[in-house]
Design a protein around this motif. Structure first.
Motif, PDB file in Angstrom:
ATOM      1  N   PRO A  52       0.812  -1.229   0.000  1.00  0.00           N
ATOM      2  CA  PRO A  52       0.000   0.000   0.000  1.00  0.00           C
ATOM      3  C   PRO A  52       0.843   1.276   0.000  1.00  0.00           C
ATOM      4  O   PRO A  52       0.460   2.278  -0.602  1.00  0.00           O
ATOM      5  N   VAL A  53       1.986   1.238   0.662  1.00  0.00           N
ATOM      6  CA  VAL A  53       2.876   2.406   0.669  1.00  0.00           C
ATOM      7  C   VAL A  53       3.387   2.670  -0.746  1.00  0.00           C
ATOM      8  O   VAL A  53       3.385   3.811  -1.221  1.00  0.00           O
ATOM      9  N   ALA A  54       3.811   1.606  -1.417  1.00  0.00           N
ATOM     10  CA  ALA A  54       4.318   1.758  -2.777  1.00  0.00           C
ATOM     11  C   ALA A  54       3.213   2.203  -3.734  1.00  0.00           C
ATOM     12  O   ALA A  54       3.441   3.045  -4.607  1.00  0.00           O
ATOM     13  N   GLY A  55       2.022   1.657  -3.569  1.00  0.00           N
ATOM     14  CA  GLY A  55       0.909   2.049  -4.429  1.00  0.00           C
ATOM     15  C   GLY A  55       0.489   3.492  -4.223  1.00  0.00           C
ATOM     16  O   GLY A  55       0.187   4.214  -5.185  1.00  0.00           O
ATOM     17  N   THR A  56       0.477   3.931  -2.974  1.00  0.00           N
ATOM     18  CA  THR A  56       0.140   5.322  -2.683  1.00  0.00           C
ATOM     19  C   THR A  56       1.175   6.266  -3.274  1.00  0.00           C
ATOM     20  O   THR A  56       0.831   7.294  -3.866  1.00  0.00           O
ATOM     21  N   ALA A  57       2.440   5.914  -3.115  1.00  0.00           N
ATOM     22  CA  ALA A  57       3.506   6.752  -3.681  1.00  0.00           C
ATOM     23  C   ALA A  57       3.405   6.803  -5.200  1.00  0.00           C
ATOM     24  O   ALA A  57       3.603   7.859  -5.808  1.00  0.00           O
ATOM     25  N   LEU A  58       3.071   5.691  -5.806  1.00  0.00           N
ATOM     26  CA  LEU A  58       2.911   5.661  -7.259  1.00  0.00           C
ATOM     27  C   LEU A  58       1.745   6.546  -7.694  1.00  0.00           C
ATOM     28  O   LEU A  58       1.859   7.311  -8.658  1.00  0.00           O
ATOM     29  N   GLY A  59       0.644   6.476  -6.983  1.00  0.00           N
ATOM     30  CA  GLY A  59      -0.499   7.324  -7.306  1.00  0.00           C
ATOM     31  C   GLY A  59      -0.198   8.807  -7.125  1.00  0.00           C
ATOM     32  O   GLY A  59      -0.573   9.639  -7.956  1.00  0.00           O
ATOM     33  N   LEU A  60       0.490   9.145  -6.041  1.00  0.00           N
ATOM     34  CA  LEU A  60       0.866  10.541  -5.820  1.00  0.00           C
ATOM     35  C   LEU A  60       1.877  11.020  -6.855  1.00  0.00           C
ATOM     36  O   LEU A  60       1.865  12.188  -7.255  1.00  0.00           O
ATOM     37  N   GLY A  61       2.744  10.114  -7.301  1.00  0.00           N
ATOM     38  CA  GLY A  61       3.689  10.475  -8.359  1.00  0.00           C
ATOM     39  C   GLY A  61       2.974  10.776  -9.665  1.00  0.00           C
ATOM     40  O   GLY A  61       3.324  11.731 -10.372  1.00  0.00           O
ATOM     41  N   LEU A  62       1.969   9.981  -9.979  1.00  0.00           N
ATOM     42  CA  LEU A  62       1.172  10.251 -11.181  1.00  0.00           C
ATOM     43  C   LEU A  62       0.409  11.568 -11.056  1.00  0.00           C
ATOM     44  O   LEU A  62       0.311  12.330 -12.025  1.00  0.00           O
ATOM     45  N   ASP A  75       2.624  23.928 -11.021  1.00  0.00           N
ATOM     46  CA  ASP A  75       3.987  23.419 -11.151  1.00  0.00           C
ATOM     47  C   ASP A  75       4.724  23.441  -9.819  1.00  0.00           C
ATOM     48  O   ASP A  75       5.473  22.520  -9.498  1.00  0.00           O
ATOM     49  N   VAL A  76       4.505  24.493  -9.044  1.00  0.00           N
ATOM     50  CA  VAL A  76       5.145  24.576  -7.725  1.00  0.00           C
ATOM     51  C   VAL A  76       4.621  23.461  -6.822  1.00  0.00           C
ATOM     52  O   VAL A  76       5.402  22.795  -6.126  1.00  0.00           O
ATOM     53  N   PHE A  77       3.309  23.227  -6.839  1.00  0.00           N
ATOM     54  CA  PHE A  77       2.747  22.123  -6.064  1.00  0.00           C
ATOM     55  C   PHE A  77       3.278  20.775  -6.569  1.00  0.00           C
ATOM     56  O   PHE A  77       3.550  19.873  -5.782  1.00  0.00           O
ATOM     57  N   ALA A  78       3.438  20.647  -7.882  1.00  0.00           N
ATOM     58  CA  ALA A  78       3.962  19.405  -8.453  1.00  0.00           C
ATOM     59  C   ALA A  78       5.403  19.176  -8.011  1.00  0.00           C
ATOM     60  O   ALA A  78       5.800  18.043  -7.720  1.00  0.00           O
ATOM     61  N   ILE A  79       6.199  20.235  -7.951  1.00  0.00           N
ATOM     62  CA  ILE A  79       7.585  20.102  -7.503  1.00  0.00           C
ATOM     63  C   ILE A  79       7.621  19.650  -6.046  1.00  0.00           C
ATOM     64  O   ILE A  79       8.388  18.747  -5.683  1.00  0.00           O
ATOM     65  N   LEU A  80       6.803  20.267  -5.212  1.00  0.00           N
ATOM     66  CA  LEU A  80       6.768  19.891  -3.795  1.00  0.00           C
ATOM     67  C   LEU A  80       6.278  18.454  -3.604  1.00  0.00           C
ATOM     68  O   LEU A  80       6.877  17.670  -2.854  1.00  0.00           O
ATOM     69  N   LEU A  81       5.199  18.110  -4.288  1.00  0.00           N
ATOM     70  CA  LEU A  81       4.655  16.759  -4.181  1.00  0.00           C
ATOM     71  C   LEU A  81       5.621  15.738  -4.760  1.00  0.00           C
ATOM     72  O   LEU A  81       5.872  14.686  -4.157  1.00  0.00           O
ATOM     73  N   GLY A  82       6.181  16.038  -5.922  1.00  0.00           N
ATOM     74  CA  GLY A  82       7.135  15.124  -6.543  1.00  0.00           C
ATOM     75  C   GLY A  82       8.394  14.933  -5.709  1.00  0.00           C
ATOM     76  O   GLY A  82       8.916  13.831  -5.590  1.00  0.00           O
ATOM     77  N   GLY A  83       8.859  16.011  -5.108  1.00  0.00           N
ATOM     78  CA  GLY A  83      10.036  15.892  -4.244  1.00  0.00           C
ATOM     79  C   GLY A  83       9.763  15.004  -3.050  1.00  0.00           C
ATOM     80  O   GLY A  83      10.579  14.153  -2.687  1.00  0.00           O
ATOM     81  N   GLY A  84       8.601  15.173  -2.445  1.00  0.00           N
ATOM     82  CA  GLY A  84       8.234  14.329  -1.307  1.00  0.00           C
ATOM     83  C   GLY A  84       8.074  12.870  -1.693  1.00  0.00           C
ATOM     84  O   GLY A  84       8.525  11.970  -0.985  1.00  0.00           O
ATOM     85  N   VAL A  85       7.447  12.632  -2.821  1.00  0.00           N
ATOM     86  CA  VAL A  85       7.259  11.258  -3.299  1.00  0.00           C
ATOM     87  C   VAL A  85       8.610  10.619  -3.618  1.00  0.00           C
ATOM     88  O   VAL A  85       8.872   9.472  -3.257  1.00  0.00           O
TER      89      VAL A  85
END
Length: 105
Positions: A52-62, A75-85
């Motif tokens: 579930p951790v890997a699946g959640t990270a994959l979904g957040l990455g998408l 784009d700024v939100f995408a950078i923050l979210l992508g960096g965290g993922v």
């Protein structure tokens, strides 16, 4: 300025997505190999627990990749979210590898 942020957001989110795919793929390979071995049930259970951790990270990455197609604010939100993922997926992959290199399973 917007073009530079677009490129940075795309690169960050793409790397985050690759890290999430790497973690999910590693867990899949681990579970597949453990099913074929006698006594591999603890490793299969561990992989199922972490899935579930890997699946959640994959979904957040998408989601981050989709956000990176917007304007400057998304784009700024995408950078923050992508960096965290990316950081979270890399950390999870390293901890999974350490558990199996150490002979815990």
């Amino acid at each position: 300025m917007g073009t530079i942020i677009d490129v940075i957001a795309f690169v960050v989110t793409l790397l985050a997505l690759l890290a999430a795919l790497g973690h999910a793929g590693y867990l899949t390979l681990l579970a597949t190999a453990a099913r074929k071995r006698p006594g591999g049930q603890p490793a299969v259970g561990f992989a199922r627990k972490r899935a579930p951790v890997a699946g959640t990270a994959l979904g957040l990455g998408l989601l981050a990749v989709l956000l990176s197609t917007g304007g400057v604010v998304p784009d700024v939100f995408a950078i923050l979210l992508g960096g965290g993922v990316g950081v979270g997926s890399t950390h999870a992959l390293r901890s999974t590898q350490q558990n199996f290199r150490g002979g815990r399973y």
